[in-house]
Design a protein around this motif. Sequence first.
Motif, mmCIF file in Angstrom:
data_model
loop_
_atom_site.group_PDB
_atom_site.id
_atom_site.type_symbol
_atom_site.label_atom_id
_atom_site.label_comp_id
_atom_site.label_asym_id
_atom_site.label_seq_id
_atom_site.Cartn_x
_atom_site.Cartn_y
_atom_site.Cartn_z
ATOM 1 N N GLY A 1 -6.143 10.381 10.597
ATOM 2 C CA GLY A 1 -4.841 10.025 11.163
ATOM 3 C C GLY A 1 -4.615 8.532 11.220
ATOM 4 N N ASN A 2 -5.638 7.751 10.847
ATOM 5 C CA ASN A 2 -5.537 6.285 10.881
ATOM 6 C C ASN A 2 -4.909 5.779 9.580
ATOM 7 N N VAL A 3 -3.634 6.062 9.421
ATOM 8 C CA VAL A 3 -2.949 5.708 8.181
ATOM 9 C C VAL A 3 -2.616 4.220 8.127
ATOM 10 N N LEU A 4 -2.300 3.772 6.921
ATOM 11 C CA LEU A 4 -1.863 2.393 6.688
ATOM 12 C C LEU A 4 -0.423 2.452 6.210
ATOM 13 N N GLU A 5 0.499 2.112 7.100
ATOM 14 C CA GLU A 5 1.918 2.165 6.735
ATOM 15 C C GLU A 5 2.266 0.987 5.825
ATOM 16 N N LEU A 6 2.876 1.297 4.702
ATOM 17 C CA LEU A 6 3.175 0.284 3.695
ATOM 18 C C LEU A 6 4.283 -0.666 4.156
ATOM 19 N N LYS B 1 -5.174 7.075 2.765
ATOM 20 C CA LYS B 1 -5.973 6.594 3.903
ATOM 21 C C LYS B 1 -5.472 7.248 5.190
ATOM 22 N N GLY B 2 -6.406 7.858 5.920
ATOM 23 C CA GLY B 2 -6.062 8.495 7.188
ATOM 24 C C GLY B 2 -5.653 9.944 7.067
ATOM 25 N N GLU B 3 -5.826 10.525 5.885
ATOM 26 C CA GLU B 3 -5.394 11.911 5.700
ATOM 27 C C GLU B 3 -6.194 12.876 6.577
ATOM 28 N N GLU B 4 -7.400 12.460 6.976
ATOM 29 C CA GLU B 4 -8.209 13.282 7.884
ATOM 30 C C GLU B 4 -8.237 12.702 9.291
ATOM 31 N N VAL C 1 1.515 -8.169 -6.774
ATOM 32 C CA VAL C 1 0.518 -8.231 -7.837
ATOM 33 C C VAL C 1 0.197 -9.699 -8.096
ATOM 34 N N ASP C 2 -1.063 -9.987 -8.419
ATOM 35 C CA ASP C 2 -1.460 -11.386 -8.586
ATOM 36 C C ASP C 2 -0.997 -11.930 -9.938
ATOM 37 N N CYS C 3 -1.308 -13.210 -10.182
ATOM 38 C CA CYS C 3 -0.804 -13.909 -11.370
ATOM 39 C C CYS C 3 -1.316 -13.317 -12.676
ATOM 40 N N ASP C 4 -2.499 -12.652 -12.640
ATOM 41 C CA ASP C 4 -3.042 -12.033 -13.848
ATOM 42 C C ASP C 4 -2.660 -10.561 -13.960
ATOM 43 N N GLN C 5 -1.907 -10.092 -12.984
ATOM 44 C CA GLN C 5 -1.411 -8.706 -12.965
ATOM 45 C C GLN C 5 -2.532 -7.672 -12.938
ATOM 46 N N ASP C 6 -3.678 -8.059 -12.349
ATOM 47 C CA ASP C 6 -4.795 -7.116 -12.322
ATOM 48 C C ASP C 6 -5.421 -6.971 -10.930
ATOM 49 N N ALA C 7 -4.712 -7.381 -9.896
ATOM 50 C CA ALA C 7 -5.176 -7.208 -8.517
ATOM 51 C C ALA C 7 -3.953 -7.120 -7.614
ATOM 52 N N LEU C 8 -4.077 -6.320 -6.558
ATOM 53 C CA LEU C 8 -2.951 -6.097 -5.664
ATOM 54 C C LEU C 8 -3.233 -6.635 -4.258
ATOM 55 N N LEU C 9 -2.195 -7.146 -3.633
ATOM 56 C CA LEU C 9 -2.241 -7.510 -2.228
ATOM 57 C C LEU C 9 -1.231 -6.615 -1.522
ATOM 58 N N ILE C 10 -1.747 -5.743 -0.660
ATOM 59 C CA ILE C 10 -0.878 -4.771 0.002
ATOM 60 C C ILE C 10 -0.858 -5.066 1.501
ATOM 61 N N GLN C 11 0.323 -5.372 2.004
ATOM 62 C CA GLN C 11 0.475 -5.630 3.430
ATOM 63 C C GLN C 11 0.877 -4.343 4.134
ATOM 64 N N VAL C 12 0.247 -4.117 5.284
ATOM 65 C CA VAL C 12 0.413 -2.836 5.976
ATOM 66 C C VAL C 12 0.548 -3.024 7.489
ATOM 67 N N LYS C 13 0.930 -1.927 8.127
ATOM 68 C CA LYS C 13 0.843 -1.809 9.577
ATOM 69 C C LYS C 13 -0.181 -0.706 9.849
ATOM 70 N N PRO C 14 -1.395 -1.073 10.267
ATOM 71 C CA PRO C 14 -2.430 -0.058 10.479
ATOM 72 C C PRO C 14 -2.175 0.762 11.735
ATOM 73 N N LYS C 15 -2.410 2.055 11.627
ATOM 74 C CA LYS C 15 -2.312 2.948 12.780
ATOM 75 C C LYS C 15 -3.722 3.396 13.149
ATOM 76 N N GLY C 16 -4.351 2.624 14.015
ATOM 77 C CA GLY C 16 -5.724 2.909 14.390
ATOM 78 C C GLY C 16 -6.708 2.086 13.587
#
Length: 206
Positions: free
Chosen positions: A63-68, A58-61, A73-88
């Motif tokens: 520049g609005n990257v999402l810093e990790l 994300k942001g490779e063009e 992973v959720d209880c069924d291990q089939d969905a992710l919750l990713i917390q970020v610091k957005p740049k733009g």
Amino acid sequence: MTINFDKYTNGLVPAIIQDSETKNVLMLGYMNDEAVLKTQELKQVTFFSRSKQRLWTKGEESGNVLELVSIKVDCDQDALLIQVKPKGPTCHKGSDTCWNEKNVQNFGFLSELETIISERKEISEVAPEQRGKDAKSYVVSLFDEGINKIAQKVGEEAVETVIEAKDDNDDLFLNESADLLFHYLILLKAKGFSLKDIEAVLKGRH
């Protein structure tokens, strides 16, 4: 962290992207095993683009990257919750989120109350004959009387809250506390500040 990529026929799991500070949901993307590994390696969120059929940071063009910040992973291990610091902006259309929302800190009902107080302040700033249906609002009258009156009310409510704190009537204490907080929000707005400014000071002290 175990992720069940085999749960879906295309080997991709949904990844919910959340601002680590405001807790607002910014977007939804999809990841395969390689995307997760690259995200962890770069410390920038990388998806598997279904339209481009390749890994896409994300942001490779733009520049609005999402810093990790973190991956969960959720209880069924089939969905992710990713917390970020957005740049733009996160959305490719230029908005903060893919739901065209502002990515601002929200304090629940207190934020709603701040909005109402702000609207009342705007009413107090126009001539009385031009005011609408909320012209006789208690908050408008406080703004009309000025900063000294508002500060005085905060002082009065603070004293009453302290008095009730020394007694055993929890209902009275909570009501006086609510009055104190309400008038303090008015004072903050009168001085041109908000809860976000107080939060910033507290964070700086932490």
